[in-house]
Scaffold this motif. Structure first.
Motif, mmCIF file in Angstrom:
data_model
loop_
_atom_site.group_PDB
_atom_site.id
_atom_site.type_symbol
_atom_site.label_atom_id
_atom_site.label_comp_id
_atom_site.label_asym_id
_atom_site.label_seq_id
_atom_site.Cartn_x
_atom_site.Cartn_y
_atom_site.Cartn_z
ATOM 1 N N PRO A 115 -58.871 -1.307 8.381
ATOM 2 C CA PRO A 115 -59.548 -2.268 7.244
ATOM 3 C C PRO A 115 -58.813 -3.414 6.954
ATOM 4 N N ARG A 116 -59.431 -4.617 6.512
ATOM 5 C CA ARG A 116 -58.740 -5.826 6.085
ATOM 6 C C ARG A 116 -58.601 -5.731 4.775
ATOM 7 N N GLY A 117 -59.204 -5.051 3.884
ATOM 8 C CA GLY A 117 -59.179 -5.041 2.476
ATOM 9 C C GLY A 117 -60.166 -5.287 1.697
ATOM 10 N N VAL A 118 -60.288 -6.515 0.793
ATOM 11 C CA VAL A 118 -61.433 -6.723 0.060
ATOM 12 C C VAL A 118 -62.226 -8.071 1.209
ATOM 13 N N VAL A 119 -63.493 -7.617 1.205
ATOM 14 C CA VAL A 119 -64.423 -8.458 1.875
ATOM 15 C C VAL A 119 -65.235 -9.336 0.756
ATOM 16 N N ALA A 120 -65.224 -10.323 0.875
ATOM 17 C CA ALA A 120 -66.188 -11.141 -0.351
ATOM 18 C C ALA A 120 -67.675 -11.533 0.682
ATOM 19 N N ILE A 121 -68.564 -11.475 0.034
ATOM 20 C CA ILE A 121 -69.846 -11.715 0.795
ATOM 21 C C ILE A 121 -70.635 -12.519 -0.080
ATOM 22 N N ILE A 122 -70.892 -13.734 0.384
ATOM 23 C CA ILE A 122 -71.675 -14.938 -0.266
ATOM 24 C C ILE A 122 -73.109 -14.860 0.305
ATOM 25 N N ALA A 123 -74.091 -14.216 -0.196
ATOM 26 C CA ALA A 123 -75.531 -14.334 0.484
ATOM 27 C C ALA A 123 -76.499 -15.326 -0.215
ATOM 28 N N PRO A 124 -77.370 -15.479 0.560
ATOM 29 C CA PRO A 124 -78.566 -16.524 0.244
ATOM 30 C C PRO A 124 -79.636 -16.121 -0.623
ATOM 31 N N TRP A 125 -80.610 -16.870 -0.771
ATOM 32 C CA TRP A 125 -81.626 -16.289 -1.846
ATOM 33 C C TRP A 125 -82.850 -15.563 -0.968
ATOM 34 N N ASN A 126 -82.901 -16.111 0.313
ATOM 35 C CA ASN A 126 -84.149 -15.975 1.094
ATOM 36 C C ASN A 126 -84.203 -14.198 1.304
ATOM 37 N N PHE A 127 -83.427 -13.870 1.817
ATOM 38 C CA PHE A 127 -83.177 -12.302 2.081
ATOM 39 C C PHE A 127 -82.215 -11.757 1.313
ATOM 40 N N PRO A 128 -82.420 -11.577 -0.076
ATOM 41 C CA PRO A 128 -81.266 -11.099 -1.036
ATOM 42 C C PRO A 128 -80.829 -9.785 -0.893
ATOM 43 N N ILE A 129 -81.668 -8.694 -0.076
ATOM 44 C CA ILE A 129 -80.945 -7.348 0.167
ATOM 45 C C ILE A 129 -80.786 -7.294 1.864
ATOM 46 N N ALA A 130 -81.757 -7.818 2.652
ATOM 47 C CA ALA A 130 -81.400 -7.700 4.251
ATOM 48 C C ALA A 130 -80.138 -8.115 4.580
ATOM 49 N N ILE A 131 -79.938 -9.526 4.430
ATOM 50 C CA ILE A 131 -78.912 -10.169 4.793
ATOM 51 C C ILE A 131 -77.513 -9.700 4.284
ATOM 52 N N PRO A 132 -77.207 -9.305 2.926
ATOM 53 C CA PRO A 132 -76.009 -8.937 2.570
ATOM 54 C C PRO A 132 -75.664 -7.292 3.024
ATOM 55 N N ILE A 133 -76.884 -6.596 3.143
ATOM 56 C CA ILE A 133 -76.694 -5.193 3.273
ATOM 57 C C ILE A 133 -76.005 -4.922 4.787
ATOM 58 N N ARG A 134 -76.393 -5.957 5.896
ATOM 59 C CA ARG A 134 -75.841 -6.024 7.162
ATOM 60 C C ARG A 134 -74.371 -5.978 7.150
ATOM 61 N N ASN A 135 -73.822 -6.716 5.953
ATOM 62 C CA ASN A 135 -72.282 -6.837 6.117
ATOM 63 C C ASN A 135 -71.725 -5.840 5.419
ATOM 64 N N ILE A 136 -72.313 -5.587 4.089
ATOM 65 C CA ILE A 136 -71.755 -4.402 3.253
ATOM 66 C C ILE A 136 -71.543 -3.143 3.596
ATOM 67 N N VAL A 137 -72.629 -2.691 4.491
ATOM 68 C CA VAL A 137 -72.471 -1.286 5.121
ATOM 69 C C VAL A 137 -71.516 -1.074 6.005
ATOM 70 N N PRO A 138 -71.332 -1.828 7.179
ATOM 71 C CA PRO A 138 -70.099 -1.959 8.210
ATOM 72 C C PRO A 138 -68.705 -2.191 7.457
ATOM 73 N N ALA A 139 -68.779 -3.098 6.618
ATOM 74 C CA ALA A 139 -67.590 -3.287 5.944
ATOM 75 C C ALA A 139 -66.941 -2.020 4.953
ATOM 76 N N LEU A 140 -67.969 -1.406 4.536
ATOM 77 C CA LEU A 140 -67.515 -0.434 3.564
ATOM 78 C C LEU A 140 -67.169 0.926 4.812
#
Length: 284
Positions: A115-140
């Motif tokens: 693991p890298r440590g702490v991952v900051a995810i800056i997400a857009p408004w148009n897909f407020p769940i679908a886009i960040p969750i694609r990064n949140i789950v594999p990072a965790l």
């Protein structure tokens, strides 16, 4: 009564989020990938129990039709959890590396994904769940902590997601709220990685700061696809397709065809006429 948001308060918010995440990730990263996957599955189950509430929130906040909000955000969320929890642990297993025996006799190699440590995810408004969750789950799953900075145009959806994930997983999931200044403060608080989705102009600024600070950066910048309509195309069908994709998600999807390239003057005039009629019908 208005509350002034100062640069100091934004900096403090970001630093506190980073500190909480660093404190939490130490224990999280020591768990076996299979154990992290099991906890993520349980968290997904808790989210999906509230699927209707999430779809309604996205619908109200972004303007998406309820069916689209459910299909793109809720169903997509379930797919992401299912895929990574199924395939991730095997991908994270240490494996034997290949080395040239003649150059390095008697040596062996082992490849581990750490693991890298702490991952900051800056997400857009148009897909407020679908886009960040694609990064949140594999990072965790890989043993990182994540901090989500949702768009100020759809903050409630991001907050909803983080609050429920935090209830299941603890402080390995964090939240920083606000406009672009909050995002800048988060990057300047020195996370170990930044994942950005948004405009090209802002993305370049974030990438530059990350490069200066030695922070790993991954970006997806905004853009619009081009609709190519040839002279022998079915004009009615082409107009219908362009109108549909242009208005998809209330102009939210970056892949929506916003530009047209037509071949031939007659085709150009007929297509524009058909397209105007289609757009007027949709708007009415």
């Amino acid at each position: 009564m208005s509350i002034e948001v100062t640069e100091e308060s934004l900096t403090l918010q970001a630093k506190e989020a980073i500190e909480r995440a660093r404190n939490a990730v130490a224990a999280w990263s020591k768990l076996a990938p299979k154990e992290r996957a099991a906890r993520l599955r349980a968290a997904a189950d808790e989210l999906l129990v509230q699927a209707d509430e999430l779809a309604e929130l996205v619908h109200k906040e972004t303007g998406k039709p309820l069916a689209e909000a459910f299909g793109a955000e809720v169903v997509g969320l379930a797919d992401v959890f299912a895929y990574w929890c199924r395939t991730g642990p095997a991908l994270l297993k240490p494996r034997k590396g290949r080395i040239p025996k003649l150059e390095m006799p008697g040596k062996s190699a082992r490849i581990e994904r750490l693991p890298r440590g702490v991952v900051a995810i800056i997400a857009p408004w148009n897909f407020p769940i679908a886009i960040p969750i694609r990064n949140i789950v594999p990072a965790l799953l890989a043993g990182n902590a994540v901090i989500l900075k949702p768009s100020e145009a759809s903050p409630r959806s991001g907050r909803w997601l983080v609050e429920r994930l935090r209830a299941s997983l603890g402080d390995v999931v964090g939240l920083v709220e606000g406009d672009g200044r909050s995002g800048a403060a988060l990057v300047e608080a020195n996370p170990d990685m930044v994942v950005f989705t948004g405009s090209t102009a802002t993305g370049r600024k974030v990438a530059a700061v990350c490069a200066q600070r030695g922070i790993v950066f991954e970006g997806e910048f905004g853009g619009k696809d081009c609709a190519v309509v040839l002279e022998d195309a079915d004009v009615e069908r082409a107009a219908a397709g362009i109108a549909e994709h242009r208005l998809h998600d209330e102009l939210a999807a970056a892949r929506g065809a916003a530009r047209r390239v037509e071949h031939g003057q007659l085709a150009h005039r007929v297509l524009l006429l058909r397209l105007r009629l289609r757009l007027l019908r949709r708007i009415e």
